[in-house]
Design a protein around this motif. Structure first.
Motif, PDB file in Angstrom:
ATOM      1  N   MET A   1      43.786  33.034  47.148  1.00 45.47           N
ATOM      2  CA  MET A   1      42.368  33.004  46.766  1.00 45.47           C
ATOM      3  C   MET A   1      42.162  33.746  45.461  1.00 45.47           C
ATOM      4  O   MET A   1      42.430  34.953  45.382  1.00 45.47           O
ATOM      5  CB  MET A   1      41.523  33.666  47.840  1.00 45.47           C
ATOM      6  CG  MET A   1      41.509  32.933  49.154  1.00 45.47           C
ATOM      7  SD  MET A   1      40.187  33.645  50.141  1.00 45.47           S
ATOM      8  CE  MET A   1      40.633  33.033  51.735  1.00 45.47           C
ATOM      9  N   ASP A   2      41.659  33.039  44.461  1.00 50.66           N
ATOM     10  CA  ASP A   2      41.434  33.658  43.153  1.00 50.66           C
ATOM     11  C   ASP A   2      39.973  34.070  43.010  1.00 50.66           C
ATOM     12  O   ASP A   2      39.110  33.242  42.740  1.00 50.66           O
ATOM     13  CB  ASP A   2      41.853  32.695  42.034  1.00 50.66           C
ATOM     14  CG  ASP A   2      42.134  33.431  40.731  1.00 50.66           C
ATOM     15  OD1 ASP A   2      41.825  34.634  40.641  1.00 50.66           O
ATOM     16  OD2 ASP A   2      42.671  32.793  39.802  1.00 50.66           O
ATOM     17  N   GLU A   3      39.703  35.336  43.223  1.00 53.16           N
ATOM     18  CA  GLU A   3      38.367  35.927  43.094  1.00 53.16           C
ATOM     19  C   GLU A   3      37.279  35.166  43.855  1.00 53.16           C
ATOM     20  O   GLU A   3      36.336  34.668  43.258  1.00 53.16           O
ATOM     21  CB  GLU A   3      38.001  36.042  41.606  1.00 53.16           C
ATOM     22  CG  GLU A   3      39.071  36.805  40.835  1.00 53.16           C
ATOM     23  CD  GLU A   3      38.570  37.427  39.543  1.00 53.16           C
ATOM     24  OE1 GLU A   3      37.346  37.494  39.367  1.00 53.16           O
ATOM     25  OE2 GLU A   3      39.407  37.851  38.742  1.00 53.16           O
ATOM     26  N   PRO A   4      37.413  35.118  45.183  1.00 53.22           N
ATOM     27  CA  PRO A   4      36.425  34.381  45.982  1.00 53.22           C
ATOM     28  C   PRO A   4      35.060  35.059  46.014  1.00 53.22           C
ATOM     29  O   PRO A   4      34.088  34.432  46.437  1.00 53.22           O
ATOM     30  CB  PRO A   4      37.053  34.355  47.385  1.00 53.22           C
ATOM     31  CG  PRO A   4      37.942  35.548  47.416  1.00 53.22           C
ATOM     32  CD  PRO A   4      38.476  35.686  46.023  1.00 53.22           C
TER      33      PRO A   4
ATOM     34  N   PHE B   1      40.223  28.269  43.202  1.00 52.07           N
ATOM     35  CA  PHE B   1      40.133  28.508  41.759  1.00 52.07           C
ATOM     36  C   PHE B   1      39.037  29.518  41.426  1.00 52.07           C
ATOM     37  O   PHE B   1      37.927  29.454  41.954  1.00 52.07           O
ATOM     38  CB  PHE B   1      39.854  27.197  41.020  1.00 52.07           C
ATOM     39  CG  PHE B   1      41.010  26.237  41.048  1.00 52.07           C
ATOM     40  CD1 PHE B   1      42.000  26.291  40.072  1.00 52.07           C
ATOM     41  CD2 PHE B   1      41.127  25.298  42.063  1.00 52.07           C
ATOM     42  CE1 PHE B   1      43.070  25.416  40.099  1.00 52.07           C
ATOM     43  CE2 PHE B   1      42.196  24.414  42.095  1.00 52.07           C
ATOM     44  CZ  PHE B   1      43.172  24.472  41.102  1.00 52.07           C
ATOM     45  N   GLN B   2      39.394  30.414  40.499  1.00 45.67           N
ATOM     46  CA  GLN B   2      38.439  31.410  40.018  1.00 45.67           C
ATOM     47  C   GLN B   2      37.268  30.729  39.294  1.00 45.67           C
ATOM     48  O   GLN B   2      36.115  31.019  39.576  1.00 45.67           O
ATOM     49  CB  GLN B   2      39.189  32.346  39.067  1.00 45.67           C
ATOM     50  CG  GLN B   2      38.336  33.371  38.388  1.00 45.67           C
ATOM     51  CD  GLN B   2      39.175  34.248  37.442  1.00 45.67           C
ATOM     52  OE1 GLN B   2      40.391  34.066  37.313  1.00 45.67           O
ATOM     53  NE2 GLN B   2      38.535  35.176  36.790  1.00 45.67           N
ATOM     54  N   ASN B   3      37.615  29.817  38.372  1.00 45.99           N
ATOM     55  CA  ASN B   3      36.567  29.007  37.738  1.00 45.99           C
ATOM     56  C   ASN B   3      36.479  27.737  38.558  1.00 45.99           C
ATOM     57  O   ASN B   3      37.315  26.859  38.424  1.00 45.99           O
ATOM     58  CB  ASN B   3      36.946  28.647  36.305  1.00 45.99           C
ATOM     59  CG  ASN B   3      37.312  29.877  35.523  1.00 45.99           C
ATOM     60  OD1 ASN B   3      36.603  30.872  35.546  1.00 45.99           O
ATOM     61  ND2 ASN B   3      38.455  29.823  34.850  1.00 45.99           N
TER      62      ASN B   3
ATOM     63  N   LYS C   1      46.960  37.777  36.722  1.00 48.46           N
ATOM     64  CA  LYS C   1      46.805  37.410  38.139  1.00 48.46           C
ATOM     65  C   LYS C   1      46.670  35.892  38.315  1.00 48.46           C
ATOM     66  O   LYS C   1      47.370  35.284  39.133  1.00 48.46           O
ATOM     67  CB  LYS C   1      45.577  38.117  38.737  1.00 48.46           C
ATOM     68  CG  LYS C   1      45.593  39.624  38.522  1.00 48.46           C
ATOM     69  CD  LYS C   1      44.349  40.302  39.067  1.00 48.46           C
ATOM     70  CE  LYS C   1      43.049  39.923  38.382  1.00 48.46           C
ATOM     71  NZ  LYS C   1      42.898  40.418  37.006  1.00 48.46           N
ATOM     72  N   THR C   2      45.768  35.294  37.534  1.00 51.88           N
ATOM     73  CA  THR C   2      45.576  33.852  37.652  1.00 51.88           C
ATOM     74  C   THR C   2      46.826  33.101  37.207  1.00 51.88           C
ATOM     75  O   THR C   2      47.213  32.098  37.819  1.00 51.88           O
ATOM     76  CB  THR C   2      44.355  33.413  36.818  1.00 51.88           C
ATOM     77  OG1 THR C   2      43.204  34.076  37.330  1.00 51.88           O
ATOM     78  CG2 THR C   2      44.146  31.913  36.891  1.00 51.88           C
ATOM     79  N   THR C   3      47.470  33.615  36.177  1.00 47.53           N
ATOM     80  CA  THR C   3      48.714  32.985  35.712  1.00 47.53           C
ATOM     81  C   THR C   3      49.751  32.975  36.833  1.00 47.53           C
ATOM     82  O   THR C   3      50.443  31.977  37.046  1.00 47.53           O
ATOM     83  CB  THR C   3      49.265  33.740  34.483  1.00 47.53           C
ATOM     84  OG1 THR C   3      48.267  33.748  33.469  1.00 47.53           O
ATOM     85  CG2 THR C   3      50.522  33.087  33.961  1.00 47.53           C
TER      86      THR C   3
END
Ligand SMILES: Nc1ncnc2c1ncn2[C@@H]1O[C@H](COP(=O)(O)OP(=O)(O)OP(=O)(O)O)[C@@H](O)[C@H]1O
Ligand SMILES: [Mg+2]
Lengths: 315, 250
Positions: free
Chosen positions: B173-176, B82-84, B40-42
């Motif tokens: 949105m990556d894992e907000p 960003f997730q991180n 997913k992030t990729t």
């Protein structure tokens, strides 16, 4: 600029203005001329290291390049020193701009190595192109700057000359910090990917600030050449680049007033540390390590820490 | 709005994405879910221009945006979080959002250093706009705090606030809601709907199934770099392949 910085800058300028009246023609006033030059150089490096988070170990050589171009133009070709100073700054920043594109693709240790390489190459040029620079034995007979009937050939005149430029540099750097470009630079320093996602062209911005840093360093070099009237490669070598780095770190990354403090301490230090002679680079190295370990925000950080403490305790 | 066509990406021997195709319609909240390491992030990294894909193309409103840089994409209206967290840690919360307005302003190095009148006017406007984003995301009280000092919940909100400041057409949105408590998650859900209602298309990567099922109009499922299924939240909940992928992992 923040209100507190405005007040501080105004107070600082007033102090500088009156300093020669207090110090008169003393040795310390003489040293203050060099503190002014080093303040400019420290701020130039701070724009890279403190604002944008990019290291440069070639600052001493850019400073030297400005000094030599000014010297050659004025002493060999009779170019007006003021004009020569401007031309040097444009040339040195153009060199930095062009070299900056490949170099500032690099990060961390690689960038340190590349800028170190740039410094070494320029240092060799200063030494080897004897016909132009006089080589290791130096370049004598550089004319003083003149303004009407006033010649900048004594400590008081030089003090005002150098500090005129140093104060302008401080003022511009303070303005920049709290601005669109200043924020973009600091964003690149904190997270380059996020800065790019926000639309900051990080690469181009780094190259531009490198060129601006070179411009200021070159002006400082020209001022040095015209006030001292004699230059030699030894003033622009690796040791001096490390000394500049130490000034910025001691003063505090990103802090303009810190850069002045760092420049003042590191310029006065050799006077106090005469006994150590040739070991100065060891002292700088030690200082760098200690500051990084115990005071990563430098003197400026220490001051704001103490201020916060006093504030809390007075509540 | 956004079309991903047959995108593949390998990291050394790892096939992070294998021929993934997706279509995201304008004005919707599109969910992308999948177990850890599904890619997913990729996928976000490729769409947002941080990584080049090995194969395939990405289109934004019919325009081929494959291989465009992030700084170009944000000008076309595509932004991400960003997730991180990738916050500007040593800057204040307000300043973080002000960086989001970089493309909506134009003062250069010289006019910033000289503080020309035009630059000062622009600076005022930037501050005003940034405050609006902070208020929208409920971060006004912490505006002057250093971003690095924020707790996770507010950090995640700041990621969103900063992205909104760019005035995007589409936000990835990556894992907000990762690591947030129930109350904070409800806040994020409300914010996501508010963003959609502003006319901004939302692509949401999230592990919190309750949140995803509640807000998404359409969901795609990735597993081991491949698209496993897609459909409405109801359809996904009942899809046996999806249930197996998740159960297989746990
Ligand atoms: N920069 C990279 N270098 C090497 N491998 C990577 C890189 N980025 C991702 N991967 C690998 O690609 C695969 C997909 O990772 P990705 O981060 O896209 O998963 P994800 O779906 O976002 O997972 P999560 O839910 O844990 O965030 C993983 O196996 C990961 O290890
Ligand atoms: Mg992920």
């Amino acid at each position: 600029m923040k209100k507190t910085d405005q007040i501080l800058f105004f107070a600082f300028s007033v102090c500088i203005l009156f300093l020669p009246l207090i110090l008169k023609e003393s040795y310390i006033l003489h040293v203050f001329v060099f503190i002014g030059i080093n303040t400019m150089l420290a701020i130039a490096l701070n724009l890279l290291l403190g604002y944008a988070g990019q290291i440069s170990l070639g600052q001493g050589a850019l400073y030297g390049l400005g000094a030599y171009i000014s010297a050659i133009l004025s002493a060999k070709y009779g170019v007006n020193p003021w004009l020569g100073m401007g031309v040097s700054a444009v040339i040195v920043s153009a060199v930095a701009f062009i070299v900056g594109f490949p170099i500032l693709k690099l990060r961390g240790h690689y960038l340190a190595m590349a800028t170190l390489g740039l410094g070494i190459i320029l240092y060799i040029i200063f030494n080897e192109t004897v016909d132009w620079t006089g080589g290791p034995s130096g370049f004598p007979g550089i004319p003083n700057l003149k303004l009407g009937s006033l010649t900048f050939d004594n400590d008081v005149a030089n003090f005002y000359l150098v500090w005129f430029f140093a104060l302008i540099t401080m003022f511009l750097a303070l303005n920049l910090y709290q601005s669109r470009i200043g924020r973009a630079l600091r964003a690149v320093s904190d997270s380059e990917v996020a800065a790019r996602i926000m639309g900051v062209d990080a690469w181009l911005l780094k190259v531009k600030i490198f060129a601006a840093s070179a411009f200021i360093s070159s002006l400082a070099g020209s001022l040095y050449a015209h006030t001292v009237t004699f230059i030699a490669p030894a003033s622009f070598g690796f040791n001096f680049s490390v000394e500049l780095l130490t000034m910025v770190v001691v003063g505090g990354l990103g802090s303009v007033f810190g850069s002045f403090l760092g420049a003042a301490i590191l310029t006065l230090l050799p006077e106090w540390l005469r006994v150590f002679h040739d070991f100065d680079i060891v002292i700088y190295g030690l200082l760098l390590i200690l500051i990084m370990m115990f005071m990563p925000r430098g003197l400026a950080g220490l001051v704001s820490h103490l201020k916060a403490k006093v504030y809390v305790e007075s509540k | 709005m956004l079309k991903v066509s047959n995108v593949s990406k390998n990291f050394g021997g790892v096939a992070a994405l294998r021929g993934v195709s997706l279509t995201i319609s304008k004005g919707t909240i599109a969910g992308i879910i999948g177990p850890n390491g599904a890619g997913k992030t990729t996928l976000f990294n490729i769409i947002s221009g941080l990584y080049p894909q090995d194969e395939g193309e990405v289109f934004l409103e019919e325009r081929n945006i494959s291989f465009l840089s992030p700084e170009k994409l944000v000008r076309l209206g595509l932004v991400r979080t960003f997730q991180n967290l990738e916050l500007f840690g040593r800057m204040t919360v307000l300043e973080n959002v002000m960086v989001g307005l970089h493309t909506k302003s134009s003062s250069g190095l010289l006019s910033c250093a000289l503080r020309l009148p035009k630059q000062r006017k622009e600076e005022k406007r930037i501050v005003e706009e940034a405050w609006k984003c902070l208020e929208l995301c409920g971060l006004a009280e912490v505006a002057e705090k250093e971003a690095a000092s924020l707790p996770l919940g507010q950090g995640r909100l700041l990621e969103v606030a900063r992205a909104l400041a760019t005035e995007p057409k589409i936000i990835l949105m990556d894992e907000p809601a990762a690591g947030l408590n129930t109350r904070e998650t409800t806040g994020v859900a409300d914010l996501i709907r508010k963003i959609r209602d502003m006319g901004i298309t939302v692509v949401l990567v999230e592990h919190d199934m309750e949140l995803v099922m509640e807000v998404c109009d359409h969901i795609s499922v990735l597993n081991l770099g491949q698209k496993l299924a897609e459909g409405s939240p109801r359809e996904i909940q009942d899809n046996s392949a999806v249930i197996n992928a998740y159960l297989g992992e746990d």
